[in-house]
Design an enzyme around this catalytic site. Structure first.
Site, PDB file in Angstrom:
ATOM      1  N   CYS A  80     -70.890  30.901   2.721  1.00  7.24           N
ATOM      2  CA  CYS A  80     -70.197  29.693   3.193  1.00  7.24           C
ATOM      3  C   CYS A  80     -71.005  28.426   2.901  1.00  7.24           C
ATOM      4  CB  CYS A  80     -69.831  29.831   4.673  1.00  7.24           C
ATOM      5  SG  CYS A  80     -68.640  28.584   5.205  1.00  7.24           S
ATOM      6  N   HIS A 189     -66.502  34.768   4.453  1.00 11.82           N
ATOM      7  CA  HIS A 189     -67.452  35.343   5.407  1.00 11.82           C
ATOM      8  C   HIS A 189     -67.381  36.865   5.365  1.00 11.82           C
ATOM      9  CE1 HIS A 189     -68.752  31.679   7.536  1.00 11.82           C
ATOM     10  NE2 HIS A 189     -67.584  31.214   7.128  1.00 11.82           N
ATOM     11  N   GLU A 191     -69.264  38.909   6.791  1.00 16.03           N
ATOM     12  CA  GLU A 191     -69.578  39.453   8.118  1.00 16.03           C
ATOM     13  C   GLU A 191     -68.364  39.428   9.043  1.00 16.03           C
ATOM     14  OE1 GLU A 191     -70.295  36.495   7.042  1.00 16.03           O
ATOM     15  OE2 GLU A 191     -70.307  35.009   8.651  1.00 16.03           O
TER      16      GLU A 191
END
Lengths: 209, 265
Positions: A80, A189, A191
């Site tokens: 990001c 993202h 994650e």
């Protein structure tokens, strides 16, 4: 040891937890210590918030050089704002980046619309398809056009299109993954991208560029 | 193909436990947030929202344990709201592992809170929740100049307190102050199961640049699809239709895909 670089901007727990989840034996350290970044075998460079603040905090903690060096010589994953900071310059607050990748970071236009003429919102928020532009060990096991979770108002424009590893559309195509030698950086993202994101992180922990 | 419309199950949390009858077949403990979050994740939920309804202030911190436990096991975005009063509250929830924090009553009491929180942590993690209720405009004098005949008013304190603030103007102000997204609940429809207030949803979605999550009134899958097709919502939130096992998130997505809505399958 995998260093997750912490420069005081928001929540890095989700990044470190996701890496610990896919690599339970890895020694994952969330750190703002430049010497730990230099000692790490792998480096993850996450980020959220506004890029001017991120750059300021990075400098304030003496991490500027350590990040540039890590991005040049060890497996390095930008996420990001962590991707955006690698570029020369961002339109967000007209901020200079680290200059690791030649190119700029631009804002989505205010009058975006889809093919039906419906307004597209900014931030670009949610699950969008990622088209893999190159074969890369970090894409291993991830199907073409898998959706990843995005939340951003700015997007990178690399000067050299050969560095584009993946693209998404909103509505125009933009680079959402960039790769070069030991470096891989994504606008989405991993994650927060469920199974596909965890797979990408697992691929990173096993990557030998 | 492009950005998918999001489906977001919402869970109420009281004193660190998920409450309000979540009922999955084969669930060991219907109150365990990690188990419930994991189940929704498996079904393909795009995000999760936890609403902390804890009344007693000494039990407030129990939500932090839930956030930590969920963040360690479930890797999709999740929002936490309820009782957020200060930038410090925002910080604690984000540090525990929440991806976004939703602010409702405190934004009305102190709009600067939204600006401060967004300035510190980024607009992407600040959701402003607006509880809106229709106002009958019986005379021209009650109408907002330049607006249509329909109006909505902002309510706070879980919908109990009228504020006199025009909801649409409030939405614009929140966008200006740095909200990354609006969670829009119709107080007229909440709990009725007759569908979203589509005019409300549409009015917000058409006039804001940031994403709008439609909430309040979902009773079936058609309602979810309507929220996107007619309300133009970027995301749809529902609680009871998923909790009681009437529909899975996967069924909801399959239905929406049949209607031509782009979803993450």
């Amino acid at each position: 040891m995998i260093a997750v670089i912490d420069y005081g901007m928001g929540n890095l727990r989700s990044v470190s937890k996701a890496i610990e989840h896919v690599a339970p034996k890895a020694d994952v350290r969330v750190t703002d210590d430049p010497s730990l970044v230099r000692a790490a075998e792998r480096v993850v460079f996450p980020g959220q918030g506004a890029m001017p603040d991120c750059m300021r905090e990075l400098r304030a903690r003496g991490l500027y050089e350590a990040v540039i060096d890590a991005a040049r010589d060890k497996p390095f994953l930008g996420i990001c704002i962590g991707l955006q900071m690698l570029f020369d310059r961002s339109e967000e607050g007209d901020t200079a980046g680290l200059g690791v990748i030649a190119g700029h970071v631009r804002r989505f236009a205010h009058d975006l619309a889809d093919a039906q003429g419906h307004k597209l919102k900014v931030p670009h928020m949610g699950w969008n398809e990622v088209e893999q532009r190159i074969a890369h060990p970090l894409w291993a096991g991830i199907a073409p056009n898998t959706r990843f979770y995005f939340v951003h108002s700015y997007y990178p424009v690399p000067a050299d299109h050969a560095l584009t590893a993946g693209v998404a559309r909103y509505p125009a195509q933009f680079t959402c993954a960039a790769a070069r030698e030991n470096l891989f950086a994504v606008q989405f993202h991993p994650e927060k991208s469920a199974a596909a994101g965890l797979r990408l992180l697992a691929n990173f922990t096993a990557w030998t560029p | 193909m492009s950005l998918a419309k999001r489906i977001i199950p919402c869970l109420d949390v009281n004193a660190g436990r998920v409450v309000k009858g979540v009922n999955f077949v084969g669930l060991r403990d219907a109150g365990d947030p990690v188990e419930i979050a994991g189940r929704y994740d498996e079904q393909g939920a795009d995000e999760l929202t936890f609403l902390d309804i804890t009344a007693s202030s000494d039990e407030r911190d129990l939500i932090l344990h839930i956030i930590e436990a969920v963040a360690a096991q479930v890797f999709i975005p999740f929002t936490v709201g309820g009782g957020v009063r200060s930038v410090n509250d925002v910080r604690r929830l984000l540090n525990a592992g929440a991806d976004k924090v939703s602010i409702n009553t405190a934004a009305v009491q102190n709009p600067q809170l939204v600006a401060d929180a967004a300035g510190r942590y980024g607009a992407q993690c600040i959701v402003v929740a607006i509880d809106a209720k229709r106002v009958e405009c019986n005379s021209d004098a009650m109408r907002v100049p330049g607006a249509g005949p329909l109006r909505w008013e902002v309510f706070t304190h879980g919908g109990r307190k009228a504020t006199g603030i025009d909801a649409l103007e409030w939405g614009r102000k929140m966008q200006e102050l740095g909200a990354g997204e609006i969670l829009l609940t119709s107080m007229d429809r909440d709990g009725t199961r007759v569908g979203f207030d589509l005019e409300l949803t549409r009015a917000f979605s058409d006039s804001l640049e940031i994403p709008v999550i439609a909430s309040g009134g979902v009773g079936n899958l058609e309602h979810l699809a309507d929220g996107v097709l007619h309300g133009r919502a970027d995301a749809v939130l529902a609680a009871s239709i998923f909790h009681y096992g009437e529909y899975t998130v996967r069924q909801a997505k399959a239905f929406m895909a049949e209607k031509g809505i782009e979803v993450r399958l």
